[in-house]
Write a protein that holds these residues in place. Sequence first.
Motif, PDB file in Angstrom:
ATOM      1  N   ARG A 125       0.836  -1.209   0.000  1.00  0.00           N
ATOM      2  CA  ARG A 125       0.000   0.000   0.000  1.00  0.00           C
ATOM      3  C   ARG A 125       0.866   1.253   0.000  1.00  0.00           C
ATOM      4  O   ARG A 125       0.537   2.264  -0.636  1.00  0.00           O
ATOM      5  CB  ARG A 125      -0.932  -0.021   1.220  1.00  0.00           C
ATOM      6  N   GLU A 126       1.997   1.202   0.695  1.00  0.00           N
ATOM      7  CA  GLU A 126       2.908   2.346   0.720  1.00  0.00           C
ATOM      8  C   GLU A 126       3.476   2.619  -0.678  1.00  0.00           C
ATOM      9  O   GLU A 126       3.569   3.770  -1.110  1.00  0.00           O
ATOM     10  CB  GLU A 126       4.042   2.073   1.710  1.00  0.00           C
ATOM     11  N   LEU A 127       3.838   1.556  -1.387  1.00  0.00           N
ATOM     12  CA  LEU A 127       4.360   1.724  -2.736  1.00  0.00           C
ATOM     13  C   LEU A 127       3.308   2.314  -3.673  1.00  0.00           C
ATOM     14  O   LEU A 127       3.596   3.186  -4.501  1.00  0.00           O
ATOM     15  CB  LEU A 127       4.858   0.383  -3.274  1.00  0.00           C
ATOM     16  N   TYR A 128       2.073   1.829  -3.558  1.00  0.00           N
ATOM     17  CA  TYR A 128       1.003   2.375  -4.397  1.00  0.00           C
ATOM     18  C   TYR A 128       0.766   3.854  -4.077  1.00  0.00           C
ATOM     19  O   TYR A 128       0.536   4.671  -4.975  1.00  0.00           O
ATOM     20  CB  TYR A 128      -0.288   1.576  -4.196  1.00  0.00           C
ATOM     21  N   LYS A 129       0.844   4.205  -2.800  1.00  0.00           N
ATOM     22  CA  LYS A 129       0.634   5.605  -2.415  1.00  0.00           C
ATOM     23  C   LYS A 129       1.762   6.478  -2.968  1.00  0.00           C
ATOM     24  O   LYS A 129       1.536   7.603  -3.437  1.00  0.00           O
ATOM     25  CB  LYS A 129       0.562   5.750  -0.895  1.00  0.00           C
ATOM     26  N   THR A 130       3.000   5.974  -2.926  1.00  0.00           N
ATOM     27  CA  THR A 130       4.126   6.713  -3.499  1.00  0.00           C
ATOM     28  C   THR A 130       3.921   6.935  -4.994  1.00  0.00           C
ATOM     29  O   THR A 130       4.164   8.037  -5.520  1.00  0.00           O
ATOM     30  CB  THR A 130       5.438   5.950  -3.263  1.00  0.00           C
ATOM     31  N   MET A 131       3.450   5.920  -5.700  1.00  0.00           N
ATOM     32  CA  MET A 131       3.171   6.057  -7.132  1.00  0.00           C
ATOM     33  C   MET A 131       2.090   7.112  -7.360  1.00  0.00           C
ATOM     34  O   MET A 131       2.197   7.952  -8.263  1.00  0.00           O
ATOM     35  CB  MET A 131       2.719   4.715  -7.719  1.00  0.00           C
ATOM     36  N   ALA A 132       1.039   7.068  -6.531  1.00  0.00           N
ATOM     37  CA  ALA A 132      -0.051   8.042  -6.691  1.00  0.00           C
ATOM     38  C   ALA A 132       0.441   9.470  -6.481  1.00  0.00           C
ATOM     39  O   ALA A 132       0.025  10.395  -7.185  1.00  0.00           O
ATOM     40  CB  ALA A 132      -1.168   7.713  -5.704  1.00  0.00           C
ATOM     41  N   ASP A 133       1.362   9.642  -5.511  1.00  0.00           N
ATOM     42  CA  ASP A 133       1.860  10.993  -5.199  1.00  0.00           C
ATOM     43  C   ASP A 133       2.853  11.492  -6.245  1.00  0.00           C
ATOM     44  O   ASP A 133       2.827  12.669  -6.635  1.00  0.00           O
ATOM     45  CB  ASP A 133       2.516  11.008  -3.824  1.00  0.00           C
ATOM     46  N   GLU A 134       3.730  10.604  -6.716  1.00  0.00           N
ATOM     47  CA  GLU A 134       4.847  11.062  -7.530  1.00  0.00           C
ATOM     48  C   GLU A 134       4.593  10.985  -9.041  1.00  0.00           C
ATOM     49  O   GLU A 134       5.164  11.764  -9.807  1.00  0.00           O
ATOM     50  CB  GLU A 134       6.102  10.265  -7.177  1.00  0.00           C
ATOM     51  N   LEU A 135       3.749  10.056  -9.468  1.00  0.00           N
ATOM     52  CA  LEU A 135       3.544   9.932 -10.917  1.00  0.00           C
ATOM     53  C   LEU A 135       2.492  10.892 -11.444  1.00  0.00           C
ATOM     54  O   LEU A 135       2.505  11.252 -12.620  1.00  0.00           O
ATOM     55  CB  LEU A 135       3.147   8.494 -11.268  1.00  0.00           C
ATOM     56  N   ALA A 136       1.555  11.283 -10.581  1.00  0.00           N
ATOM     57  CA  ALA A 136       0.507  12.231 -10.996  1.00  0.00           C
ATOM     58  C   ALA A 136      -0.126  11.804 -12.319  1.00  0.00           C
ATOM     59  O   ALA A 136      -0.246  12.583 -13.264  1.00  0.00           O
ATOM     60  CB  ALA A 136       1.088  13.651 -11.113  1.00  0.00           C
ATOM     61  N   PHE A 137      -0.543  10.549 -12.360  1.00  0.00           N
ATOM     62  CA  PHE A 137      -1.071   9.971 -13.601  1.00  0.00           C
ATOM     63  C   PHE A 137      -2.578   9.824 -13.496  1.00  0.00           C
ATOM     64  O   PHE A 137      -3.104   9.270 -12.529  1.00  0.00           O
ATOM     65  CB  PHE A 137      -0.417   8.605 -13.837  1.00  0.00           C
ATOM     66  N   ASN A 138      -3.298  10.328 -14.508  1.00  0.00           N
ATOM     67  CA  ASN A 138      -4.751  10.210 -14.540  1.00  0.00           C
ATOM     68  C   ASN A 138      -5.154   9.618 -15.894  1.00  0.00           C
ATOM     69  O   ASN A 138      -5.173  10.322 -16.904  1.00  0.00           O
ATOM     70  CB  ASN A 138      -5.413  11.572 -14.349  1.00  0.00           C
ATOM     71  N   PRO A 139      -5.448   8.326 -15.943  1.00  0.00           N
ATOM     72  CA  PRO A 139      -5.763   7.693 -17.225  1.00  0.00           C
ATOM     73  C   PRO A 139      -7.070   8.153 -17.839  1.00  0.00           C
ATOM     74  O   PRO A 139      -7.331   7.933 -19.015  1.00  0.00           O
ATOM     75  CB  PRO A 139      -5.839   6.189 -16.874  1.00  0.00           C
ATOM     76  N   ARG A 140      -7.918   8.842 -17.052  1.00  0.00           N
ATOM     77  CA  ARG A 140      -9.202   9.319 -17.564  1.00  0.00           C
ATOM     78  C   ARG A 140      -9.104  10.695 -18.191  1.00  0.00           C
ATOM     79  O   ARG A 140     -10.053  11.194 -18.780  1.00  0.00           O
ATOM     80  CB  ARG A 140     -10.227   9.316 -16.441  1.00  0.00           C
ATOM     81  N   GLN A 141      -7.937  11.332 -17.995  1.00  0.00           N
ATOM     82  CA  GLN A 141      -7.759  12.669 -18.546  1.00  0.00           C
ATOM     83  C   GLN A 141      -7.442  12.574 -20.036  1.00  0.00           C
ATOM     84  O   GLN A 141      -6.685  11.724 -20.481  1.00  0.00           O
ATOM     85  CB  GLN A 141      -6.601  13.380 -17.833  1.00  0.00           C
ATOM     86  N   SER A 142      -8.047  13.431 -20.820  1.00  0.00           N
ATOM     87  CA  SER A 142      -7.825  13.459 -22.257  1.00  0.00           C
ATOM     88  C   SER A 142      -6.355  13.724 -22.538  1.00  0.00           C
ATOM     89  O   SER A 142      -5.721  14.578 -21.908  1.00  0.00           O
ATOM     90  CB  SER A 142      -8.678  14.535 -22.927  1.00  0.00           C
ATOM     91  N   ARG A 143      -5.805  12.940 -23.500  1.00  0.00           N
ATOM     92  CA  ARG A 143      -4.394  13.125 -23.831  1.00  0.00           C
ATOM     93  C   ARG A 143      -4.115  14.499 -24.406  1.00  0.00           C
ATOM     94  O   ARG A 143      -3.014  14.998 -24.338  1.00  0.00           O
ATOM     95  CB  ARG A 143      -3.967  12.042 -24.829  1.00  0.00           C
ATOM     96  N   GLY A 144      -5.117  15.068 -25.004  1.00  0.00           N
ATOM     97  CA  GLY A 144      -4.895  16.390 -25.594  1.00  0.00           C
ATOM     98  C   GLY A 144      -5.201  17.523 -24.645  1.00  0.00           C
ATOM     99  O   GLY A 144      -5.008  18.696 -24.951  1.00  0.00           O
ATOM    100  N   GLY A 145      -5.688  17.160 -23.397  1.00  0.00           N
ATOM    101  CA  GLY A 145      -6.100  18.188 -22.464  1.00  0.00           C
ATOM    102  C   GLY A 145      -5.001  18.656 -21.560  1.00  0.00           C
ATOM    103  O   GLY A 145      -3.879  18.201 -21.579  1.00  0.00           O
TER     104      GLY A 145
END
Length: 313
Positions: A293-313
């Motif tokens: 869970r700690e690793l997943y939280k680190t990924m959430a904080d540092e990667l700032a990745f949102n797969p639902r966000q439009s690639r052109g947005g």
Amino acid sequence: MEFKDYYQVLGVAKTATTEEIKKSYRKLARKLHPDVSKEPDAEQRMQEVNEAKAVLLDPEKRLAYDQLAQQYRSGQDFQPPPDWDSGFEYSGRGFEEADLGEFSDFFANLFGQGSRPGRGSRRYQMRGEDRHAKITIGLEDAFHGASRTITLQVPQMDAQGRVSSLEHTLNVRIPKGVKAGQHIRLSGQGSPGIGGGPSGDLYLEIHFASDSRYRVEDRDVYQKVPVTPWEAALGASIETPTPSGLVKLKVPAGSQSGRRLRLKGRGIPGQEPGDLYIELEVVLPPANTDKARELYKTMADELAFNPRQSRGG
């Protein structure tokens, strides 16, 4: 489509003899004759009676139908299960489309042209009839070839008209490169000849056993292979079992689920072998420990990745 209980249609027990079935049929035919019956559904009921008779007075159809009927009741929603008729020997060819016009979709789906038990008309001849059966093999057998012992159910009718099955056990060589739908001919394993004539042949139609790992199209094979998120993101060299054996393959960096890798000539063997298509499936490790869970939280904080966000947005 609804399942039809042919015994119920004729009003006979499942253990009914041939004579009992014929007697019930004659009684119903007289009752439902258009010159006699005033019932508005007499014509439809007569069609059902004719259909039930066609199945229950044919040992091949009846044996296969009886096995299928153990799992269904009259009126139940029904689609023929895959390979429902596998392992039965049958003779003759098939019903012509014109013949099937008098019967229901239920009958046509089970016993129409292209179906197995009870195929069509027979002809008098010195040579024994050819017989047919569907057998189911593993996909790996098509890649390597194999020797298999198979047992087929052959319908038999006793002097009282009761249908039973006799086991026909064979040792069969599955040739390397066999395809679904292909026939293996076993010379002399069909029906005995008449008047001392030679026996007919037995044709085994090949079908592949259902396997969630594979999808087969002609000689091409499609296989899902799970990969980790880091293998997909960073690229990796991995090993995976396939129908032809263990293979090494390179996962390109930045791969997503559904990416397809083609291994030319690694499908079902043949003069022109098929291809093997590896379909990648990214599988996430479970977050079932504090460290995970700690690793997943680190990924959430540092990667700032949102797969639902439009690639052109």
